[in-house]
Design a protein around this motif. Structure first.
Motif, PDB file in Angstrom:
ATOM      1  N   PRO A   1       0.806  -1.223   0.000  1.00 27.56           N
ATOM      2  CA  PRO A   1       0.000   0.000   0.000  1.00 27.56           C
ATOM      3  C   PRO A   1       0.838   1.271   0.000  1.00 27.56           C
ATOM      4  O   PRO A   1       0.479   2.269  -0.638  1.00 27.56           O
ATOM      5  CB  PRO A   1      -0.814  -0.119   1.295  1.00 27.56           C
ATOM      6  N   GLU A   2       1.986   1.242   0.716  1.00 28.49           N
ATOM      7  CA  GLU A   2       2.842   2.422   0.787  1.00 28.49           C
ATOM      8  C   GLU A   2       3.436   2.752  -0.583  1.00 28.49           C
ATOM      9  O   GLU A   2       3.566   3.928  -0.954  1.00 28.49           O
ATOM     10  CB  GLU A   2       3.977   2.199   1.798  1.00 28.49           C
ATOM     11  N   GLU A   3       3.795   1.709  -1.336  1.00 29.83           N
ATOM     12  CA  GLU A   3       4.368   1.924  -2.655  1.00 29.83           C
ATOM     13  C   GLU A   3       3.299   2.430  -3.630  1.00 29.83           C
ATOM     14  O   GLU A   3       3.558   3.289  -4.465  1.00 29.83           O
ATOM     15  CB  GLU A   3       4.977   0.613  -3.180  1.00 29.83           C
ATOM     16  N   VAL A   4       2.094   1.899  -3.499  1.00 29.99           N
ATOM     17  CA  VAL A   4       0.981   2.360  -4.332  1.00 29.99           C
ATOM     18  C   VAL A   4       0.704   3.839  -4.072  1.00 29.99           C
ATOM     19  O   VAL A   4       0.549   4.641  -5.001  1.00 29.99           O
ATOM     20  CB  VAL A   4      -0.292   1.524  -4.060  1.00 29.99           C
ATOM     21  N   ALA A   5       0.659   4.200  -2.798  1.00 26.55           N
ATOM     22  CA  ALA A   5       0.396   5.592  -2.439  1.00 26.55           C
ATOM     23  C   ALA A   5       1.504   6.504  -2.945  1.00 26.55           C
ATOM     24  O   ALA A   5       1.237   7.615  -3.431  1.00 26.55           O
ATOM     25  CB  ALA A   5       0.250   5.721  -0.925  1.00 26.55           C
ATOM     26  N   ARG A   6       2.755   6.058  -2.868  1.00 26.92           N
ATOM     27  CA  ARG A   6       3.882   6.881  -3.302  1.00 26.92           C
ATOM     28  C   ARG A   6       3.848   7.154  -4.801  1.00 26.92           C
ATOM     29  O   ARG A   6       4.109   8.271  -5.255  1.00 26.92           O
ATOM     30  CB  ARG A   6       5.206   6.193  -2.945  1.00 26.92           C
ATOM     31  N   LEU A   7       3.490   6.136  -5.580  1.00 27.28           N
ATOM     32  CA  LEU A   7       3.536   6.261  -7.032  1.00 27.28           C
ATOM     33  C   LEU A   7       2.244   6.794  -7.647  1.00 27.28           C
ATOM     34  O   LEU A   7       2.270   7.358  -8.741  1.00 27.28           O
ATOM     35  CB  LEU A   7       3.873   4.911  -7.671  1.00 27.28           C
ATOM     36  N   THR A   8       1.118   6.623  -6.956  1.00 29.98           N
ATOM     37  CA  THR A   8      -0.162   7.014  -7.561  1.00 29.98           C
ATOM     38  C   THR A   8      -0.951   8.016  -6.737  1.00 29.98           C
ATOM     39  O   THR A   8      -1.935   8.567  -7.218  1.00 29.98           O
ATOM     40  CB  THR A   8      -1.058   5.779  -7.779  1.00 29.98           C
ATOM     41  N   GLN A   9      -0.556   8.218  -5.474  1.00 29.25           N
ATOM     42  CA  GLN A   9      -1.283   9.107  -4.556  1.00 29.25           C
ATOM     43  C   GLN A   9      -2.727   8.647  -4.384  1.00 29.25           C
ATOM     44  O   GLN A   9      -3.650   9.467  -4.304  1.00 29.25           O
ATOM     45  CB  GLN A   9      -1.223  10.562  -5.039  1.00 29.25           C
ATOM     46  N   MET A  10      -2.925   7.349  -4.301  1.00 28.46           N
ATOM     47  CA  MET A  10      -4.250   6.802  -4.018  1.00 28.46           C
ATOM     48  C   MET A  10      -4.099   5.572  -3.131  1.00 28.46           C
ATOM     49  O   MET A  10      -2.999   5.015  -2.982  1.00 28.46           O
ATOM     50  CB  MET A  10      -5.005   6.448  -5.311  1.00 28.46           C
ATOM     51  N   SER A  11      -5.184   5.160  -2.520  1.00 28.36           N
ATOM     52  CA  SER A  11      -5.149   3.996  -1.640  1.00 28.36           C
ATOM     53  C   SER A  11      -5.019   2.710  -2.457  1.00 28.36           C
ATOM     54  O   SER A  11      -5.288   2.688  -3.663  1.00 28.36           O
ATOM     55  CB  SER A  11      -6.431   3.940  -0.800  1.00 28.36           C
ATOM     56  N   LYS A  12      -4.623   1.633  -1.783  1.00 30.26           N
ATOM     57  CA  LYS A  12      -4.502   0.334  -2.460  1.00 30.26           C
ATOM     58  C   LYS A  12      -5.865  -0.107  -3.000  1.00 30.26           C
ATOM     59  O   LYS A  12      -5.967  -0.633  -4.119  1.00 30.26           O
ATOM     60  CB  LYS A  12      -3.963  -0.699  -1.460  1.00 30.26           C
ATOM     61  N   LYS A  13      -6.922   0.156  -2.251  1.00 34.52           N
ATOM     62  CA  LYS A  13      -8.266  -0.210  -2.676  1.00 34.52           C
ATOM     63  C   LYS A  13      -8.664   0.534  -3.940  1.00 34.52           C
ATOM     64  O   LYS A  13      -9.170  -0.068  -4.903  1.00 34.52           O
ATOM     65  CB  LYS A  13      -9.263   0.079  -1.547  1.00 34.52           C
ATOM     66  N   SER A  14      -8.424   1.860  -3.958  1.00 34.31           N
ATOM     67  CA  SER A  14      -8.750   2.654  -5.142  1.00 34.31           C
ATOM     68  C   SER A  14      -7.903   2.229  -6.338  1.00 34.31           C
ATOM     69  O   SER A  14      -8.389   2.171  -7.475  1.00 34.31           O
ATOM     70  CB  SER A  14      -8.536   4.144  -4.866  1.00 34.31           C
ATOM     71  N   PHE A  15      -6.635   1.932  -6.083  1.00 35.19           N
ATOM     72  CA  PHE A  15      -5.742   1.485  -7.145  1.00 35.19           C
ATOM     73  C   PHE A  15      -6.247   0.200  -7.800  1.00 35.19           C
ATOM     74  O   PHE A  15      -6.308   0.099  -9.032  1.00 35.19           O
ATOM     75  CB  PHE A  15      -4.333   1.275  -6.585  1.00 35.19           C
ATOM     76  N   LYS A  16      -6.627  -0.774  -6.981  1.00 33.00           N
ATOM     77  CA  LYS A  16      -7.077  -2.055  -7.527  1.00 33.00           C
ATOM     78  C   LYS A  16      -8.365  -1.898  -8.329  1.00 33.00           C
ATOM     79  O   LYS A  16      -8.541  -2.501  -9.387  1.00 33.00           O
ATOM     80  CB  LYS A  16      -7.265  -3.067  -6.398  1.00 33.00           C
ATOM     81  N   ARG A  17      -9.281  -1.066  -7.832  1.00 32.14           N
ATOM     82  CA  ARG A  17     -10.523  -0.836  -8.567  1.00 32.14           C
ATOM     83  C   ARG A  17     -10.251  -0.112  -9.880  1.00 32.14           C
ATOM     84  O   ARG A  17     -10.835  -0.450 -10.922  1.00 32.14           O
ATOM     85  CB  ARG A  17     -11.490  -0.024  -7.708  1.00 32.14           C
ATOM     86  N   SER A  18      -9.373   0.867  -9.838  1.00 38.54           N
ATOM     87  CA  SER A  18      -9.036   1.623 -11.045  1.00 38.54           C
ATOM     88  C   SER A  18      -8.319   0.735 -12.051  1.00 38.54           C
ATOM     89  O   SER A  18      -8.593   0.799 -13.258  1.00 38.54           O
ATOM     90  CB  SER A  18      -8.150   2.818 -10.683  1.00 38.54           C
ATOM     91  N   LEU A  19      -7.393  -0.067 -11.550  1.00 31.86           N
ATOM     92  CA  LEU A  19      -6.669  -0.987 -12.428  1.00 31.86           C
ATOM     93  C   LEU A  19      -7.628  -1.965 -13.091  1.00 31.86           C
ATOM     94  O   LEU A  19      -7.517  -2.243 -14.292  1.00 31.86           O
ATOM     95  CB  LEU A  19      -5.604  -1.738 -11.626  1.00 31.86           C
ATOM     96  N   GLY A  20      -8.593  -2.460 -12.311  1.00 34.27           N
ATOM     97  CA  GLY A  20      -9.579  -3.383 -12.874  1.00 34.27           C
ATOM     98  C   GLY A  20     -10.370  -2.733 -13.997  1.00 34.27           C
ATOM     99  O   GLY A  20     -10.641  -3.363 -15.042  1.00 34.27           O
ATOM    100  N   MET A  21     -10.745  -1.477 -13.808  1.00 31.29           N
ATOM    101  CA  MET A  21     -11.495  -0.763 -14.856  1.00 31.29           C
ATOM    102  C   MET A  21     -10.649  -0.592 -16.107  1.00 31.29           C
ATOM    103  O   MET A  21     -11.130  -0.806 -17.231  1.00 31.29           O
ATOM    104  CB  MET A  21     -11.958   0.589 -14.329  1.00 31.29           C
ATOM    105  N   LEU A  22      -9.364  -0.252 -15.939  1.00 33.40           N
ATOM    106  CA  LEU A  22      -8.489  -0.043 -17.089  1.00 33.40           C
ATOM    107  C   LEU A  22      -8.181  -1.350 -17.812  1.00 33.40           C
ATOM    108  O   LEU A  22      -8.079  -1.381 -19.051  1.00 33.40           O
ATOM    109  CB  LEU A  22      -7.197   0.642 -16.645  1.00 33.40           C
ATOM    110  N   LEU A  23      -8.032  -2.428 -17.051  1.00 32.81           N
ATOM    111  CA  LEU A  23      -7.812  -3.741 -17.672  1.00 32.81           C
ATOM    112  C   LEU A  23      -9.036  -4.155 -18.495  1.00 32.81           C
ATOM    113  O   LEU A  23      -8.907  -4.676 -19.615  1.00 32.81           O
ATOM    114  CB  LEU A  23      -7.514  -4.786 -16.599  1.00 32.81           C
TER     115      LEU A  23
END
Length: 282
Positions: free
Chosen positions: A240-262
């Motif tokens: 989660p810390e790496e996700v926040a550092r690179l995207t400025q979003m939570s791990k939960k938001s990242f996974k949902r966003s990634l799923g939409m883009l995939l």
């Protein structure tokens, strides 16, 4: 009506050697000095100007944009002091904003910045600043609602998060465990009302709720990929810390966003990360 501290659209009423005289609908006039005019200006033109009192207490106009208008809170720097108060950088040529001693809390230092509110003095009509915000910023009657997008000014930091001024009118709180970007006192940003408690406390989120948040975060993730040559070293198992550092979003938001883009075919997994798919539906 001409009012100090406000931006108004006025009409060029007449020309003079000192500048343009602008008028409102009631034919009240104010001078726009030559510094802010051009040879192309003519009677009948419309001008958007900011009004304030000069050093001789005359109401004048400027085309400059102030750092603060009447009814707004801001984070301004002290540039000078006198026995009667302090002067704040206002963003106007040759004009600072006055912060009277009576409106200070704990004194101020030249070169330091403070959260202040600008109001029009009821006696003099002049614009003055105050650090005593209670009369202007409070939650006695809340004018926002859950999920509403609001303007924020970060006013102070505490162990649990950041206290913010909402729409120049209310106090709100952004909790530290919901922040995935760098935040500092004085920052201006957009946010969303997450919850209003029974005692009118306002909880703020920097992310939208529901599908709107996912859609917005997905676009943010796409932009991060574009800014990093189309690749980010992240996947479902990233910390989660790496996700926040690179995207400025939570791990939960990242996974949902990634799923939409995939699903859209805009990205694909590659080399232990995600890559922008230029052949997809980006």
């Amino acid at each position: 009506m001409l009012k100090a501290g406000h931006t108004q659209t006025l009409t060029v009423n007449r020309l003079s050697e000192y500048g343009l005289y602008l008028a409102d609908e009631e034919q009240n006039e104010v001078l726009l000095p030559n510094r802010y005019t051009s040879l192309a200006d003519k009677v009948g033109d419309s001008k958007e100007v900011f009004l304030y009192h000069d050093s001789e207490n005359r109401l004048v106009a400027t085309t400059e944009t102030p750092l603060l208008r009447a009814g707004e809170a801001g984070y301004l720097q002290v540039v000078d002091k006198s026995p009667h108060g302090a002067f704040l950088e206002w963003g106007l040529h040759g004009k600072d904003l006055f912060l009277p001693n009576r409106n200070q809390q704990g004194g101020v230092l030249v070169g330091h910045r403070y959260i202040v509110y600008l109001y029009e003095d009821s006696v003099t009509g002049r614009c003055v600043a105050t650090m005593k915000l209670k009369s202007f910023v409070n939650n006695e009657s809340v004018s926002v609602r859950p999920r509403e997008e609001v303007d924020l000014l970060v006013a102070s930091e505490s162990p649990i998060g950041f206290r913010v001024i909402v729409n120049n009118r209310h106090w709100g709180m952004i909790y530290r465990n919901q922040i995935f970007r760098t935040v500092a006192v004085g920052d201006r940003m957009k946010g969303f009302v997450q919850r209003i408690t029974d005692d009118n406390r306002i909880d703020i989120s920097l992310q939208q709720a529901g599908f709107a948040q996912v859609k917005d975060s997905a676009e943010t993730l796409l932009q991060r990929l574009r800014d990093n040559a189309g690749f980010l070293p992240l996947n479902d198992d990233s910390a989660p810390e790496e996700v926040a550092r690179l995207t400025q979003m939570s791990k939960k938001s990242f996974k949902r966003s990634l799923g939409m883009l995939l699903k859209r075919g805009a990205v694909r997994f590659e080399n232990n990360g995600i890559k922008l798919d230029t052949h997809g539906n980006d």
